[in-house]
Scaffold this motif. Structure first.
Motif, short mmCIF file in Angstrom:
data_model
loop_
_atom_site.label_atom_id
_atom_site.label_comp_id
_atom_site.label_asym_id
_atom_site.label_seq_id
_atom_site.Cartn_x
_atom_site.Cartn_y
_atom_site.Cartn_z
N GLN A 415 -29.16 58.55 53.26
CA GLN A 415 -29.08 59.50 52.15
C GLN A 415 -29.75 58.95 50.90
O GLN A 415 -30.42 59.68 50.17
N ALA A 416 -29.54 57.67 50.63
CA ALA A 416 -30.11 57.00 49.46
C ALA A 416 -30.92 55.80 49.93
O ALA A 416 -30.69 55.26 51.02
N GLU A 417 -31.84 55.37 49.10
CA GLU A 417 -32.70 54.23 49.44
C GLU A 417 -31.98 52.93 49.06
O GLU A 417 -32.29 52.30 48.06
N ILE A 418 -31.03 52.53 49.90
CA ILE A 418 -30.25 51.33 49.62
C ILE A 418 -31.05 50.09 50.05
O ILE A 418 -31.71 50.08 51.08
N ALA A 441 -13.29 73.76 49.46
CA ALA A 441 -14.37 73.23 48.63
C ALA A 441 -15.66 73.29 49.43
O ALA A 441 -15.66 73.32 50.67
N GLU A 442 -16.78 73.33 48.71
CA GLU A 442 -18.10 73.31 49.34
C GLU A 442 -19.00 72.40 48.52
O GLU A 442 -18.93 72.38 47.27
N ALA A 443 -19.85 71.64 49.21
CA ALA A 443 -20.79 70.76 48.52
C ALA A 443 -22.08 70.68 49.33
O ALA A 443 -22.10 70.98 50.54
N VAL A 444 -23.16 70.27 48.66
CA VAL A 444 -24.46 70.18 49.32
C VAL A 444 -25.10 68.83 49.02
O VAL A 444 -24.82 68.20 47.99
N CYS A 445 -26.00 68.41 49.93
CA CYS A 445 -26.71 67.14 49.77
C CYS A 445 -28.12 67.27 50.31
O CYS A 445 -28.33 67.78 51.41
N ARG A 446 -29.10 66.80 49.51
CA ARG A 446 -30.48 66.64 49.96
C ARG A 446 -30.78 65.15 49.92
O ARG A 446 -30.73 64.53 48.86
N GLY A 447 -31.10 64.55 51.06
CA GLY A 447 -31.40 63.13 51.11
C GLY A 447 -32.61 62.78 50.26
O GLY A 447 -33.48 63.61 50.03
N TRP A 448 -32.68 61.52 49.85
CA TRP A 448 -33.73 61.11 48.90
C TRP A 448 -35.14 61.30 49.46
O TRP A 448 -36.07 61.59 48.71
N SER A 449 -35.31 61.14 50.79
CA SER A 449 -36.64 61.21 51.37
C SER A 449 -36.90 62.52 52.10
O SER A 449 -37.98 62.70 52.68
N ARG A 450 -35.91 63.44 52.08
CA ARG A 450 -36.03 64.69 52.83
C ARG A 450 -35.58 65.86 51.96
O ARG A 450 -34.59 66.53 52.25
N ARG A 451 -36.31 66.12 50.90
CA ARG A 451 -35.91 67.16 49.96
C ARG A 451 -35.97 68.56 50.58
O ARG A 451 -35.30 69.48 50.08
N ALA A 452 -36.72 68.73 51.64
CA ALA A 452 -36.82 70.07 52.25
C ALA A 452 -35.61 70.41 53.11
O ALA A 452 -35.46 71.56 53.52
N THR A 453 -34.76 69.42 53.37
CA THR A 453 -33.61 69.64 54.26
C THR A 453 -32.33 69.53 53.47
O THR A 453 -32.12 68.57 52.73
#
Length: 568
Positions: A415-418, A441-453
């Motif tokens: 998810q992040a560039e650790i 509750a609802e939440a969303v995440c776009r990974g750092w290298s995959r903004r289209a997903t």
């Protein structure tokens, strides 16, 4: 290719990562980082003026004992972070075989506060440190500040120190030098909990010691108030989002308030009120980040036994006259801190719904966006991984990785560039998009290298059970869902058109939970690492599902009778 060429190529490949890491730094922080790179940590300083005396004889209320990882094992024998050691003398102060975190704790001297340690042993260790360790890691700002508080607690607790005239003078002289050094070497380069802790400790020293320089130390109270306002968010959570560091800082806030209550005439105007207000909000947030077993959730860099337990901190706060809600919280949203707590019946779910934080110092962050911990009837069922160590290596990488958390991993990417032990380059976009006090509750995440997903996750908790619903929108070749199960539970998995898992606790009477797993995933049972405390490694079962697409994939958990078979 020669080694030097390979090293150069590796360094060049790392340049984009480094740029993504340093870009969010604050201006003063970046300047301080450069200064540190060129000149290192500031050298120990001698405090101007003579005749230092102790201005406060005892606290307003007794301090908390050391955290559980700090133990006295017998005469001249201790343990820190699950590592036993002999009473340090001479060269032991510079030993490094147990890593930098252990070295910090060694120099903080918290173990000298253990009830079983004799006043003579405390005096001997302190005298040896003063004589031998005139420079080195023990003078780094963080251990210096926490050592000041540890010494201050010994100095103000009757019977803990028995010093002759020369010994007392040496202790006061060293205490003053350490406070002056800390005041002039605040960790602006690191910010976050280090800077806030530095300021709490400097003002603590200014209250406790009386000499001309202590007025300047107390004068740091204005900057401390600014740091509290900056780092403690409106919902009461600390900006680094680590329940463990939150609890550590809260104890130090209460320690300083304790001295303010003991000597109100020495406290800067408004300081006690600022500390009390921050502490009450922090207590409320900490309660929301604790399970029904009374212990913290293990998100970000968190482990058991390093900080005081939430109940102990609440009791300490009450003794200092603060307002503490006696009731356990139910469903709660911490919108600025990025956590939701959903409760219903026997079920309690705590979910992480924010990116690595703060942007300028995410060193304690993990890839835990949209991950959750889940307990039932006071027993932890789905657990975060925790922390084994801060040393660069496989265990540190495992603790921070996406695969170690109860969330989705897309195409094998983090998810992040650790990188390194505490570095984060690219960061995911994470947001809480819905919350209801009815337990949703609802939440969303776009990974750092995959903004289209985009990964969208919905949580629902009621007395009937828990439902997790996942959607992946955009391109994805492989989606992996993981549910790490607490070691307390044995897990049985069935496959087929309706895959299910049975989790049965090893306790008596047994507790049984059925997990209906989404059929779009191919499920298997693996063994994974669990680090509930520094230096502790356990095995646990992990349910792992793999799919090529994910649209409304539902995971449903319900409690069943101990002898009830899995639904077929």
């Amino acid at each position: 290719m020669t080694r030097s060429v390979r090293n150069l190529a590796a360094a060049m490949a790392r340049v984009p990562t480094v740029l993504r890491t340093v870009r969010p730094l604050r201006a003063r922080q970046a300047i301080a980082q450069l200064h540190h790179a060129l000149f290192g940590v500031g050298k120990p300083r001698a405090c101007p003026g003579d005749g230092a005396r102790q201005a406060i004889a005892h606290p307003a209320t007794p301090y908390l004992p050391p955290a559980a990882h700090v133990r006295a094992l017998g005469p001249g024998r201790y343990a820190l972070l699950a590592t036993p050691f002999d009473s340090p003398r001479g060269a032991a102060w510079t030993a490094s075989e147990h890593g930098p975190l252990f070295a910090y704790h060694l120099h903080q001297h918290e173990y000298l506060r253990c009830e079983a340690v004799t006043p003579a042993e405390r005096a001997a260790v302190i005298a040896d440190w003063i004589q031998v360790h005139r420079a080195g890691v023990g003078w780094d700002p963080h251990p210096t500040g926490l050592r000041l508080i540890a010494w201050g607690k010994l100095m103000t607790t009757p019977g803990r120190l028995e010093l002759g005239g020369a010994q007392e003078a040496a202790l006061l002289r060293s205490f003053a030098d350490q406070a002056e050094t800390l005041s002039r070497n605040l960790e602006v380069r690191l910010q976050a909990n280090h800077l806030l802790s530095n300021l709490l400790c400097v003002v603590f020293a200014g209250l406790l010691l009386d000499l001309p320089a202590s007025a300047a130390w107390r004068g740091r109270a204005d900057r401390l108030a600014e740091a509290l306002a900056d780092q403690i968010r409106p919902d009461g959570g600390h900006e680094e989002r680590s329940p463990m560091y939150h609890a550590l800082l809260l104890e130090n806030v209460l320690d300083l308030l304790n001295l303010c209550r003991a000597a109100p005439d020495r406290a800067p105007a408004g300081l006690a009120d600022a500390l009390a207000e921050a502490a009450e909000r922090m207590l409320t947030a900490l309660a929301a980040l604790a399970h029904d077993d009374g212990r913290i959730a293990l998100f970000a860099d968190s482990a058991f036994d390093v900080a005081a337990e939430p109940a102990a901190l609440a009791d300490y706060a009450r003794r200092l006259g603060l307002q503490v809600d006696p009731d356990r919280p139910g469903t709660v949203c911490l919108p600025q801190s990025g956590y939701v707590r959903l409760a219903g019946g026997d079920w309690l779910l705590i979910a992480s719904v924010a990116p690595p934080s703060p942007p300028h110092q995410p060193g304690h962050a993990h890839c835990d966006a949209l991950a959750f911990e889940l307990s039932v009837a006071g027993h932890r069922l789905v657990t975060d991984t925790g922390v084994f160590e801060y040393v660069v290596g496989p265990r540190r990488e495992i603790a921070r990785a996406t695969a170690s958390h109860a969330t989705l991993q897309i195409d094998g990417e983090e998810q992040a560039e650790i990188w390194s032990a505490h570095r984060v380059g690219g960061r995911p976009e994470v947001a809480l998009t819905g919350f209801s006090e009815a337990g949703e509750a609802e939440a969303v995440c776009r990974g750092w290298s995959r903004r289209a997903t985009l990964h969208r996750r919905r949580f629902r908790v009621s007395a009937a059970g828990v439902e997790i619903e996942d959607f992946v929108e955009g391109p994805a070749r492989e989606i992996v869902s993981r549910l790490p199960i607490a070691p307390e539970f044995a897990v049985e998995l069935t496959s087929g058109a309706e895959p299910r898992a049975l989790c049965r606790s090893r306790a008596h009477p047994p507790l049984s939970v059925e997990i209906a797993l989404p059929a779009a995933f191919a499920w298997r049972l693996e063994t994974g690492a669990y680090y509930p405390g520094f230096g502790r490694a356990l095995e646990r079962s992990v349910l792992v599902g793999v799919a090529s697409q994910c649209t409304g994939a539902r995971t449903h958990l319900r409690r069943i009778a101990p002898d009830e078979p899995l639904a077929r």
